[in-house]
Design a protein around this motif. Sequence first.
Motif, PDB file in Angstrom:
ATOM      1  N   UNK B  84      59.057  74.305 -93.485  1.00 12.77           N
ATOM      2  CA  UNK B  84      60.353  73.647 -93.404  1.00 12.77           C
ATOM      3  C   UNK B  84      61.281  74.548 -92.614  1.00 12.77           C
ATOM      4  N   UNK B  85      61.412  74.260 -91.352  1.00 17.14           N
ATOM      5  CA  UNK B  85      62.275  75.069 -90.496  1.00 17.14           C
ATOM      6  C   UNK B  85      63.504  74.249 -90.127  1.00 17.14           C
ATOM      7  N   UNK B  86      64.617  74.625 -90.734  1.00 20.24           N
ATOM      8  CA  UNK B  86      65.856  73.894 -90.479  1.00 20.24           C
ATOM      9  C   UNK B  86      65.765  72.434 -90.828  1.00 20.24           C
ATOM     10  N   UNK B  87      64.839  72.086 -91.726  1.00 19.61           N
ATOM     11  CA  UNK B  87      64.717  70.696 -92.174  1.00 19.61           C
ATOM     12  C   UNK B  87      64.043  69.802 -91.147  1.00 19.61           C
ATOM     13  N   UNK B  88      63.532  70.391 -90.077  1.00 14.30           N
ATOM     14  CA  UNK B  88      62.885  69.558 -89.055  1.00 14.30           C
ATOM     15  C   UNK B  88      61.538  69.059 -89.567  1.00 14.30           C
ATOM     16  N   UNK B  89      61.157  67.828 -89.203  1.00 15.19           N
ATOM     17  CA  UNK B  89      59.892  67.285 -89.693  1.00 15.19           C
ATOM     18  C   UNK B  89      58.715  68.087 -89.153  1.00 15.19           C
ATOM     19  N   UNK B  90      57.885  68.606 -90.048  1.00 13.57           N
ATOM     20  CA  UNK B  90      56.843  69.531 -89.624  1.00 13.57           C
ATOM     21  C   UNK B  90      55.450  69.008 -89.915  1.00 13.57           C
ATOM     22  N   UNK B  91      55.359  67.817 -90.508  1.00 15.79           N
ATOM     23  CA  UNK B  91      54.038  67.378 -90.943  1.00 15.79           C
ATOM     24  C   UNK B  91      53.362  66.471 -89.929  1.00 15.79           C
ATOM     25  N   UNK B  92      54.137  65.891 -89.006  1.00 12.57           N
ATOM     26  CA  UNK B  92      53.560  64.993 -88.010  1.00 12.57           C
ATOM     27  C   UNK B  92      53.986  65.464 -86.625  1.00 12.57           C
ATOM     28  N   UNK B  93      52.997  65.749 -85.790  1.00 14.98           N
ATOM     29  CA  UNK B  93      53.309  66.257 -84.452  1.00 14.98           C
ATOM     30  C   UNK B  93      54.249  65.304 -83.724  1.00 14.98           C
ATOM     31  N   UNK B  94      53.968  64.034 -83.870  1.00 12.23           N
ATOM     32  CA  UNK B  94      54.758  63.027 -83.148  1.00 12.23           C
ATOM     33  C   UNK B  94      56.235  63.176 -83.491  1.00 12.23           C
ATOM     34  N   UNK B  95      56.538  63.469 -84.772  1.00  7.84           N
ATOM     35  CA  UNK B  95      57.943  63.591 -85.176  1.00  7.84           C
ATOM     36  C   UNK B  95      58.557  64.888 -84.656  1.00  7.84           C
ATOM     37  N   UNK B  96      57.726  65.905 -84.595  1.00  7.61           N
ATOM     38  CA  UNK B  96      58.230  67.231 -84.233  1.00  7.61           C
ATOM     39  C   UNK B  96      58.224  67.425 -82.715  1.00  7.61           C
ATOM     40  N   UNK B  97      57.584  66.513 -82.002  1.00 10.88           N
ATOM     41  CA  UNK B  97      57.285  66.700 -80.583  1.00 10.88           C
ATOM     42  C   UNK B  97      58.511  67.017 -79.724  1.00 10.88           C
ATOM     43  N   UNK B  98      59.629  66.332 -79.908  1.00 10.72           N
ATOM     44  CA  UNK B  98      60.762  66.611 -78.999  1.00 10.72           C
ATOM     45  C   UNK B  98      61.046  68.104 -78.843  1.00 10.72           C
ATOM     46  N   UNK B  99      60.763  68.865 -79.903  1.00 12.47           N
ATOM     47  CA  UNK B  99      61.032  70.302 -79.827  1.00 12.47           C
ATOM     48  C   UNK B  99      59.995  71.011 -78.962  1.00 12.47           C
ATOM     49  N   UNK B 100      58.911  70.327 -78.648  1.00 13.73           N
ATOM     50  CA  UNK B 100      57.823  71.005 -77.929  1.00 13.73           C
ATOM     51  C   UNK B 100      57.799  70.667 -76.438  1.00 13.73           C
TER      52      UNK B 100
END
Lengths: 1048, 173, 466
Positions: B84-100
């Motif tokens: 849990x980093x800053x509450x960002x969604x970490x369990x689904x790549x698709x959700x976290x993708x914008x950061x990547x």
Amino acid sequence: MVNVIINNEKLEVSMASNKIQFRSIHELEDPTLTGRLAQKEFLQEIPVDEQTGELKPNESESTGTSRRDFLKLLGFSTAAVTLAACEAPVIKTIPYVVKPHEIIPGVPNYYASTYFDGYDFASVLVKTREGRPIKIEPNPMANGLGKTNARAQASVLSLYDNDKVKQPKLNGKDETFDKVDDFVLKGLTDAQAGGKRIVLLSHSFASPTFKKLFADFKAKYPTAELVTYDAVPYSAALDAAQEVFGQRALPVYDLSKTQLVVSFQADFLGEFNGGTLETSYAAARKPGPDMLRHIQIESNLSLTGANADTRIKLKPSAINKVLVEVYNGLNGGATSKEAAEIVKELQAKGSNAVVFADGSKGAHVLAHLINQKLGSTAFTGKANFLKEFDGARYQEFLSWMNAGQVGVLISNNVNPIYSNNKGEDFKKLLAKVPTIVAIADKKNEMYKAAKAVIPVANWLESWGDMAPQTGVYTLMQPTIQKIYKSRQIEDSLLVWMNGKGNPANNYYDYLKANAATLIGGTTFNKALYNGVLEGGNTATLSYTGGNAAQAATELGNLKASELELVLYTKTSMGDGTQANNPWLQELPDPITRMTWDNYLTMSPKDAKQLGIKNNLNARMQLDGSKVNLTVNGVTIKDVPVFVQPGQAEGSLGLALGYGKKDSGKVAETGVNAFPLFDGSNTVLSNVKIEKTGDDHEFAGIQLQNTLMGRYEIAREVPLDDFLHVKFDDEKLGWNKPLEYHTIGGALPAGKIDLWDAFDDTDGPHFNLSVDLNSCTGCGACVIACQAENNVPVVGKEEVRMSRDMYWLRIDRYYTTIMPENLDKNKDGKLSQAEAVDGGLDVPGMYGHFLDKDSGILNHPADNPDVIFQPVMCQHCNHAPCETVCPVAATSHGKQGQNQMAYNRCIGTRYCANNCPYKVRRFNWFTYNLNDKFDFNQNNDLGRMVLNPDVVVRTRGVMEKCSMCIQMTQNVILEAKKDGRTVKDGEFSTACVNACATGAMTFGDINDKSSKVRELYGSNRRYTLLEEIGTKPNVFYHTKVRNRKEQNV
Amino acid sequence: MSTTKKIYGIYADDDDLLNGVHACNDKGIKINEVYTPFPVHGLDKALGLRKTRISDAAFLYAVYGITIGTLVTWYTMNHDWPQNIGGKPAFLWAHNMPAFVVPMFELMVFCAAHMMSLTFLARNKMYPGCPPQNPDPRTTDDKFMMEFVTDDVDAVKQVLIDTGVEEITVKDA
Amino acid sequence: MSGHYEAPIREPLIIGHKTYHDISNDIARPIEERAGKLWWVSFWIALTLFIYGFGCIAYTIGTGIGAWGLNRTNNWGWDITNFVWWVGIGHAGTLISAVLLLFRQRWRMSVNRSAEAMTIFAVVQAAIFPVIHMGRVWVGYWVFPLPNQFSSLWTNFNSPLLWDVFAISTYFSVSTVFWFMGLIPDFAMIRDRAKTPWTKRIYTFLAFGWGGKAKHWQRFEELSLVLAGLATPLVFSVHTTVSFDFATSVIKGWHSTIYPPYFVAGAIFSGFAMVQTLLLVARKVCHLEDYITMYHIEIMNIVIIVTGGMVTVAYATEYFIAWYSGSRYEDFTYLSPGAATGPYWWAFWALIICNLVIPALFWFKRIRTNIIATFIIALVINIGMWFERFDIIVINIARDYLPSGWTMFKPTIIDVGVFLGTIGFFSVLFLLYARTFPVIAQAELKTILKISGETYKAKDEEDEHH
């Protein structure tokens, strides 16, 4: 007790000897297995010697070196190399040869004891780890008397003071107790023979057993006299008590039922009548119809004045007048307008009101008489016996010395040469005393004057008892072996009384015996376990006299002059007993926010008139003019001047207890104000100052004093609004929940989230509630945090670089415009015009480049309101700091903590930049074992105070509040061991424990029944900088001010 | 013993060179290689060189790069140890993708650019310290050289002379 | 042929009646001649600065970041200011060689080599700061997602700082490759005319055996084109990413959606200014007046006007929003009424004057075609852009949300030393480059001699008359 332990150890050992421990189930089945295994680590031998030794050609076969052996060796060396490569330093630890019975490594022990260092008193619990006291906690059983202020919290560090006298001395040379005793005994017998007096000059010491012991001593040496001397003696208060109550004991007040308190110069949240009233004060100020209203009339802006609803600033002479007028007013006499206002309010509240006054005997007397007149219920009739100074007797003692009647002078940790305006005379008089024995803790003036010196035993190393208050009896027990060759005074007296080697020379037995007579039914061990119980001195107070007319004339005697001076004691320093304690020296003053200093506080108007400058340098730190201060012929040189908003025009303030010489490196800061102090009157008239021309470098924690119109940061509301206006009222709401205006209409900020929130509903989720209404700004939590979390001291120069390391700070803001004065249509937003009217000349506020003079301090109005706001890591659920760390050194815990992995941190400091609350602290240097930072963490002794549960951070890493995760985890594990769920109130943090007013509440928000959850529902709740959407786990409660209009 | 010879024709001007190339094409004389100090426009067409395919390779490298980016971000952030980093969604790549997006893009460019350059060197058989591949040093300055391997020396010579060659060298192949 | 024609009205890009051989001579001259006094003097000065600066860096790493003027509120100061400044400077090069190549701007050929060199050297300086600003440099390699003994200890790809790591390293390595590939044919030229055995050996090594075969040229041009195609988005992505360091934060004045385009414009602005500064010197020292003509200088000044305009618009927007938002926090952002009159007023006005007022002089042709004026204004812009970064970083965090935390930043002697050190390092690299590298892409230039060379243009015109 000692014997007991040894028995137990024996027991342990004998038991251990015939125990068999099985390492595994296989072993249980086949007990010989161990034996076989023990012989061979590897079931197949490794021919190491062949490997290492030279291999002759064609012999390699015969050595039987197999591939597997080689691999084993390889594995060995690899492992070795890996270990060697570890970053962690190797620290030698020595195990217990015979483990003490009650010590389990890693598990803290708590002992009830009594904190008394000659000035402060508190019934406390001492937390020890592996036999080291590392933390002072309040003793819950001693409610009022069990609260710990900053000094009590810090006192554990004074135990490990490296600058103490470590050795008994004779004529300046190290000596054994034996030799010193010989010397003293000779002196005593000589004095006895010569019919000379034997004087024990001690600080106030309300210990029944000590008193009895001295009586016995006097029986042995009839010429012995006990004379009390205090640096800050409360003698005015005591004399007044003598007059009004007929005994030298200070009245104890309880404000919990009071509805109006009017205080004239009395700093009753700091030190007043030998204690603080903050606990009952906070209880009475719970917002509601009959919330306590507090009017403060004073010259300095004191901690108490800072908490007042209405504060009237007048110079001392004027305050005396008003006090007299108020007294007359209540007795139907004529009064001025201000006084009439106060009289009106007092009469309205009648017995629910109380008046305090300080500064001179007369003030105290009048206050008592007023309370008598009002029939104030705050007056409990209980007495406080902690202060015993008697001016007359002390003068008598001086005359004895002068007449050469004193044969032996034993000074018990007092130093009249430093802490008295007649110090020099005293020094001269000492010449007339043949035998001077100093029981001293520092190499100070008394130490130098004395022939024989015995180191003071710290209260954490001593046995003792105290009768601080009517019907309260507390015990003091040692929590550590004596660190130096010190001896507590009682043991010395016993030796000098019974002669050397007498089996009776054991104060523990003496105390036990005497205590039995005082503790009634309970056993001594039970009493020791509780630390506090009923008993001791049972005398009570009642009004028996008091001469108003005389008091009035006395008050009149303080002639009004151009400048008048009020001497005060700082929240951090008290009378200076712990001046060598770096924690306390660095603890910022709650009002000025300055560290490592005392200074002359002066009103902005006077400063302008006298051309006194307080300018900010390029690093936004303060440079202030120095002056020479002269009062009645006595001059103190180079006193820095601090321009203090709220200081009454024509008045100055100066703190006692600073400028100590020969009391350790840390103590040598500030100027010594005692030469101005006659031991009785803290208000002085006829003061002259002249500028010296050079500047003083202040080291401050906070230099921006006002909120810059950002009122939503530290919110306050007038009581009327709180009672009659809905908090979220469309127009007048005083704590409206923040709304974002979106396409879908206005949404509450709390509801808006870019992502689905993480599920934190199972297991504990911690929240911390901070009530701005109860926080008095006393700073106890700051020290508690420092002690619990090994927060380093950085020193004046680094503070001046704005690099303090506090995990928890108490912001102090001067709010000039009260919310009720704001245009409500702009929901509390300030227009430029309003701001300027309020003294918040916005550009000027942070130094206008066209107007060099406009430092920060010019701008708060002359008499600002003050609001305190403790700020620690807000543990945001959407933490900006976590997102930006490139190596994920800080991430979010399931329990809501924002966790910091120190040893993963590479120190980019991006997190600190991105923290809107600026609570992260960076290790700019190595703060331990570094001679540039020669404070407690630089010597082995000082490092004994470190909490083993919290790592000491290395250079180059970020650190911050962890919500005392070591404490919460411990609670969880304990509960797990007992197989139960955690009860509400078990979870706590250092700051919450230390808070005397209950301003902070910590707990599990998932626990339906928890107090913190209830507080979460309060309509005064708000979160700091909610609009940023950080979703903190810390929330605040709006402060309520109990007053109609801005000023009386 | 064969009569096969190596012929070097050196021109002073790129236009003359081009004329020469065309002439040879008309005469059906095979040009072995041409060395020029700078890319002469139209030369590759005149010589009938096939379009180079290193840009196609570059595309594949880019795809490779962005795949690496995707895998690394997914494995480290969402699979191996989601936090849990800053509450960002970490369990689904698709959700976290914008950061990547940024690292993925950079990896794509990185792989494409470097691997393409390596391919370039490899195909040209170039490497640090490789001896000069041009027979005559002047061809990197201002001379343009054609190389023939042929039995019919005179025919070639003739064409070269007709198209204003500056210098002709004949060697045994 | 079509490629051979250029409108006669266009000014020639190569002055003087040059042959291919002349070009080779001109380009090779600085390398073959001995260095002049001027070169040696500037080299020793640069080297001294460089050594002093690295002394300061060593001291910082030895004692701690406390050696700098930072504090609990200003956790970044000159370190990141300098980082962003250098990265910005390192933008013109790749932009010129990549973007302009795609746009078939022939004038780029005379300047792209040096511009790229400058880019690479600037990025080297930039890269120093994120490294040394770390509290624990020795574990700095943790920013790479390396497998480790804790198996699951990875980097945080959410962090803009990590994006930076990728962006900067990619940008640096790709620019270097792009630059070096372009150099190969020129190294070959130097190699083939080298006299002394050592130079021969060195340039043989660098030339990778280039022989100028037709097929190789074909691949070479393809490679340049594709690399340009890759480098172009890269140029824009790098400073965008750098701007994310601020734009994705929550600090007012940083948290601004305008940052990416505004940073890129600013970067090109400062980059071109630095190109001007250096080329005007190189041009004089290496006698390249015929190749770097007044036309080149003017056209680059025009680029400066354009990007400067974009920056100005961005400033105006910032100022307007600061006022229009009505937020008390925005009142104290780096471009706000507050900043203009606050304790950092001097930094604010330095920014306005250096970046807005003075560059505006380029609107006058007489000034933008005047070498001295161009040189001075270019310098001023470099200073102004440094102040822009200083304002963004320092003013915003010095005056952030909670007034209680307000402090101010003042550099220490070490801060200054480190900065000067990087300037010295940069100069050292560039001076060495100017003496040992073909400072102009001669192979490329030769392709346009007939199109844009003075002689041939004149010839073309005659042909038309008849």
